[in-house]
Enzyme design. Sequence first.
Site, PDB file in Angstrom:
ATOM      1  N   SER A 116       8.894  16.443   2.135  1.00  0.00           N
ATOM      2  CA  SER A 116       9.168  15.167   2.799  1.00  0.00           C
ATOM      3  C   SER A 116       8.893  13.981   1.890  1.00  0.00           C
ATOM      4  CB  SER A 116       8.253  15.058   4.021  1.00  0.00           C
ATOM      5  OG  SER A 116       8.314  13.768   4.567  1.00  0.00           O
ATOM      6  N   TYR A 140      -0.141  14.429   7.575  1.00  0.00           N
ATOM      7  CA  TYR A 140       1.125  15.177   7.523  1.00  0.00           C
ATOM      8  C   TYR A 140       1.684  15.185   6.094  1.00  0.00           C
ATOM      9  CZ  TYR A 140       6.180  15.691   7.664  1.00  0.00           C
ATOM     10  OH  TYR A 140       7.465  16.064   7.381  1.00  0.00           O
ATOM     11  N   LYS A 144       2.282  18.360   3.142  1.00  0.00           N
ATOM     12  CA  LYS A 144       3.519  18.673   2.402  1.00  0.00           C
ATOM     13  C   LYS A 144       3.267  18.665   0.893  1.00  0.00           C
ATOM     14  CE  LYS A 144       6.418  19.209   5.834  1.00  0.00           C
ATOM     15  NZ  LYS A 144       7.196  20.417   6.049  1.00  0.00           N
TER      16      LYS A 144
END
Length: 327
Positions: A116, A140, A144
């Site tokens: 991402s 988050y 990643k």
Amino acid sequence: MKVLVVGGAGYIGSHVVHAFLSAGHDVTVFDNLSSGQLINLVPGTGFIAGDIRHPDDLDAAFSRGFDAFVHLAAFKAVGESMSEPEKYSVNNLSGTINILNAACAHGCKRMVFSSSAAIFGSPQYLPIDEAHPANPESYYGFTKLEIERILAWYDRIRGLRFAALRYFNAAGYDPDGTVLGLESNPQNLLPIIMEVAMGWRKELQIFGNDYDTRDGTCVRDYVHVSDLARAHVLALETIDREDESLTVNLGSETGITVTEMLETAREVTGVEIPARYVDRRPGDPSELYATSAHAKKRIGWEAELSDCKTLISSTWDVYRKHQTAEK
Ligand code: UFG
């Protein structure tokens, strides 16, 4: 190739499955249906109900023998990752390690990973290229980035060849109408605009109109999910051919403001779509967009369907099919 798509019943995953099937690959989906939906399963795919938090489920799946896998099974709500990081640790981090261990144990050493743009944090320069420093501003985004680093070690030690694809803002639906599932309680701009247009929400709240952009609202790089899906096929074919891992940014290279998205949605849907300006959302950078020059060079990819009208009309077509659904 015989490909296992982990998280293949979700919004992006189901488009990825469709792209692999269209390219002539043999596809099986592995999903726990926590956010994925059976309605998204493209006819012609195998399905394994399983959870990446359970190594036995993964062992059973990989024992069927796959040439490659795609990993899209992750929680992805930026805000939630800051209030419930434990969920993200267990699912995104431990779950990925479980997948890698099961895959390597069964000799499946080609993978595409759904990374991402959230790994970058606020941009230091634009457009964002692959060399841009990674400084995630959410847990988050951290998960990643951490997975990308783990992949580099599995490449080195286990010979796992991976393609890490850093998505910018995924949006739109397959123009052929093969994917019909709507995300429940969506957090992203375009599905929220659609829910307002459908009358399922009262209004769109626009988070801030005092940014230093052309109309004061935030600029993002929206990339059509079918364009993203096609990149997975190209990336897997490239790493398989070259026996070398790669990391690319996937964006449309075009910045669209929140207001532009709203105005185009009003035009495409013919619905007024009530909206109101509210305070800025904490952590929103004013402007984010990618260069995909490296993706073009490395895997021969560029966005084709990512103009604002196609993003909106392909999404609106699917929402209208749910006109009678209860919300
Ligand atoms: N926005 C609103 N109102 C809303 C929802 C969004 O004004 O109700 C605005 C946001 O402030 C932002 C833009 O619309 O300016 C896009 O917001 P999204 O929540 O749709 O997307 P983000 O850019 O915050 O993040 C998305 C994904 C992340 C991913 C990132 C990559 O949710 O997982 O794109 O660029 F990392």
